[in-house]
Write an enzyme that holds these catalytic residues in place. Structure first.
Site, mmCIF file in Angstrom:
data_model
loop_
_atom_site.group_PDB
_atom_site.id
_atom_site.type_symbol
_atom_site.label_atom_id
_atom_site.label_comp_id
_atom_site.label_asym_id
_atom_site.label_seq_id
_atom_site.Cartn_x
_atom_site.Cartn_y
_atom_site.Cartn_z
ATOM 1 N N GLU A 76 0.814 -1.209 0.000
ATOM 2 C CA GLU A 76 0.000 0.000 0.000
ATOM 3 C C GLU A 76 0.850 1.264 0.000
ATOM 4 O OE1 GLU A 76 -3.357 -0.008 -0.749
ATOM 5 O OE2 GLU A 76 -4.007 0.776 1.214
ATOM 6 N N ASP A 77 1.877 1.265 0.821
ATOM 7 C CA ASP A 77 2.549 2.528 1.125
ATOM 8 C C ASP A 77 3.940 2.704 0.528
ATOM 9 O OD1 ASP A 77 0.328 2.968 2.613
ATOM 10 O OD2 ASP A 77 1.224 2.463 4.535
#
Ligand code: MN
Length: 721
Positions: A76-77
């Protein structure tokens, strides 16, 4: 922040065979990927996955789970990809990380309690592997522990509410009581700080007031048990503020009225001693009726075992006592995690997917459950496997039977939405209406005013609701079609006899056909119970004689002119569904529909149904006569073989061998040339009309693609009219 070696040491403490190198690789990889990212607290971002991994070591989870915890936010990051993770850490870790990532992407927007239940089911259904859920719960726990760093109060409250609605109940459901208690307390502190404070103050007061009350009760219970030769560990605790508050609310009582705020746990060596301890306690103290529960002989669905009882204990305090063995205690504290660790140790050789299927594990426990309450739980759990949970664009969660399609979704929203449904977007992409929906899909239904459901939907919808609606619609629609057809057949019969008729005349013969209304007569004829001819004869009885004379005359003519008498219509079976049984059918000569084309049936008076491609120009003339159209579809799948003929117009270079090459290319595409005609010829090119036999549209597309790719082919198109 925990050091790399500390993490490894923690894992090795309960699993000496742990893959140390893998843990080290994951530690370094996650730290590098998160780089200089910071959390709201100002700490390096990497501290978060590390803490999550730390929480999981307390649950004594396997190396892959710990690695997954370290990597859980990288997709996600950071710029990490699933491919890279699979390459570095293997398939199993990649699958787990993917599961946690997907779980983090779903978000509940509605705050209805029914939605919360569905959402919990969705989370469970999406956690195919119990470890995905365990990592997610640990993730949530650490986020709750650091919640106060988030500056926006709305965001803090949303996360806290979601924790109460979704994650705490999930932790409880899989038996992780410690995690559940902590999640609830953290959320409680965020949402109702004042209430929590006053409960804590009251508890502190009771504690001071009672002085060493807890210790005294523990000592007394221990002594009672020792006198009965039972060696036991006794532990006492106050109930958690949140569970006290919940009880106050559900029973509508004040804190003063709430008597059993203390619970004691008695741990003994064997199951037999559990019952012996219970006997001792019950014979020493007065029991509070209706509070005794034997979860040893009837474990809870999540595997929890204990004896529960409430007594008027030492010092006349109402206290709750739980009695269990050390093994039962571990299951109670760690829940499914303990069960899972246990399973893992016992079937190391068992195949991995089987071993980790959390549902299997849970169902195994459930199979031992036997009272109605537990059976209900059992059925509920089994249901997750048969259900799929999807979101509306507004974030409403809708539960559907597994295999459901956008049409099922549309009918679940509202029958009017189902009826008017013309298409669907799933996760933003247009999809065919028969696409099976997946857990977490966001479904947007495209509707058109006045649109009608298609009978062909009935073949792929799954939900009873959608089925019922489509069936009802088809029934009324078929009646309209039979009426139209019946009218046509009567018209034709009279025309054949060169007679006129009026509606009044028809009304006068209704009783002969056992019907009450003129429309019923049309339907009876449309359905084939009677012929138009019978109606004509019932009104003009002598036309039979005239007809016989006419027929003899015709036969004589035919004989004299030696003209064969052709049959008027031929009804034969076409691989098409949605037709009215017994009705004559033809393929339209104008557009040559082939398998895979979108098709539509047109009722032609006295002729039955002709099947056209949906875009056939000849259909334009019937635009304002929707009652003449029937929804039809190809039988079976488009892949089924049933050769049909399509006509192509090809513009070909006029050169030696070009024609031969073209024929060879068609053969290469495994298609058969049925007919060929040179329509036009100049010095530099031919226009050829080529009829090819193909299996379906897909096959036709590949034939055309192969031809188009050849340099001697200038242009190619399919001729439909
Ligand atoms: Mn996280």
């Amino acid at each position: 922040m925990m050091r790399q070696y500390e993490l490894v040491e923690r894992v090795r403490a309960y699993d000496p065979d742990a893959d140390e190198a893998k843990l080290n690789r994951a530690y370094v990889y996650a730290m590098m990927k998160h780089g200089s990212q910071k959390r709201a607290s100002g700490d390096p971002y990497f501290s978060h996955p590390l803490e999550v991994a730390g929480i999981l070591t307390r649950l004594r989870l396997d190396v892959d789970s710990i690695v997954t915890a370290l990597l859980h936010d990288t997709i996600e990051d950071t710029d990490a990809t699933l491919e890279e993770i699979e390459k570095l850490f293997g398939k199993s870790v990649a699958r787990l990380v993917n599961g946690v990532t997907k779980l983090s992407q779903i978000e509940l927007k509605s705050s209805e309690s029914k939605q919360a239940e569905n959402f919990r089911k969705l989370v469970l259904a999406m956690s195919e592997d119990i470890r995905v859920l365990l990592v997610k719960l640990a993730d949530r726990l650490h986020n709750m522990q650091t919640l106060h760093y988030i500056p926006k109060i709305e965001k803090r409250q949303r996360i806290a509410q979601e924790t109460l609605d979704i994650y705490a109940p999930l932790a409880e459901r899989i038996g992780m009581h410690d995690v559940k208690d902590e999640l609830e307390d953290l959320a409680f502190a965020q949402l109702y700080p004042d209430v929590r404070d006053s409960i804590l103050t009251r508890l502190a007061f009771l504690r001071d007031n009672g002085g060493t009350l807890k210790e005294e009760i523990i000592a007394k219970l221990k002594a009672d048990l020792q006198a009965a030769h039972i060696d036991a560990t006794v532990y006492g605790r106050e109930k958690k503020p949140f569970s006290i508050w919940r009880k106050m609310r559900s029973k509508n009582i004040t804190l003063e009225q709430l008597s059993d705020i203390m619970a004691f746990r008695v741990t003994v060596e064997s199951t037999a001693q559990c019952y012996a301890a219970l006997g001792t306690i019950h014979s020493t103290y007065q029991i509070v009726p209706g509070r005794f529960k034997d979860y040893i002989s009837l474990p809870k669905p999540n595997g929890y075992q204990s004896l529960h009882t409430t007594i008027i204990g030492p010092k006349n305090h109402r206290i709750e006592v739980q009695i269990r063995t050390q093994d039962m205690h571990e299951v109670a504290e760690l829940g499914v995690a303990a069960h899972w660790v246990y399973k893992q140790q016992n079937d190391k050789e068992a195949n991995e997917t089987k071993q980790y299927k959390w549902l299997r594990d849970l169902l195994e426990i459930l199979e031992q459950a036997s009272d109605p309450e537990e059976f209900l739980e059992h059925t509920k759990l089994a249901m997750f496997d048969d259900q799929v949970f999807c979101f509306s664009p507004k974030g409403d969660l809708i539960a559907l039977p597994r295999g459901s399609t956008p049409v099922d979704f549309a009918y679940a929203v509202h029958s009017a939405v189902g009826d008017a449904c013309t298409g669907a977007r799933v996760n933003g992409r247009i999809v065919p209406l028969k696409t099976a929906l997946q857990n977490g899909d966001q479904v947007e239904i495209i509707t058109q005013k006045g649109h009608q459901p298609s009978p062909s939907w009935e073949k792929f919808v799954v939900s009873a609701r959608a089925k019922a609606h489509i069936r009802r619609f088809v029934r009324t629609q078929q009646r309209d079609q039979y009426i139209e057809l019946g009218k046509g057949l009567i018209d034709k019969a009279f025309k054949d006899f060169e007679k006129d008729y009026t509606e009044t005349q028809l009304e006068s013969v209704l009783s002969k056909f056992n019907v009450k209304h003129r429309e019923d007569l049309y339907v009876a004829i449309g359905e084939g119970h009677f012929s138009g001819r019978e109606v004509a004869v019932s009104i003009y009885p002598d036309i039979i004689k005239q007809e016989r004379e006419q027929r003899e005359e015709n036969a004589l003519d035919a004989l004299l002119q030696k003209k064969p008498v052709a049959p008027k219509t031929s009804a034969y079976h076409l691989p098409i569904t949605g037709l009215i049984p017994g009705m004559a059918v033809h393929y339209a000569k104008c557009c040559h529909p082939i398998r895979g084309d979108k098709i539509v049936g047109l009722i032609v008076m006295g002729k039955g149904v002709t099947v056209h491609t949906e875009d056939c120009h000849n259909l334009k003339a019937f635009k304002d006569k929707p009652e003449r159209f029937i929804d039809v579809a190809w039988e079976g799948t488009a892949q089924q073989d049933a050769a049909t003929i399509a006509r192509l117009k090809i513009s070909l270079e006029n050169a030696t061998g070009a024609l031969g090459t073209m024929c060879a290319l068609v053969g290469q595409a495994r298609a058969n040339i049925h007919n060929m005609k040179i329509a036009h010829r100049t010095t530099d090119h031919f226009d050829i009309l080529l009829d090819v036999e193909v299996d379906n549209t897909e096959h036709l597309t590949s034939v055309m693609a192969i031809l188009r790719a050849h340099r001697s082919v200038h242009a190619i198109e399919r001729i439909k009219n």
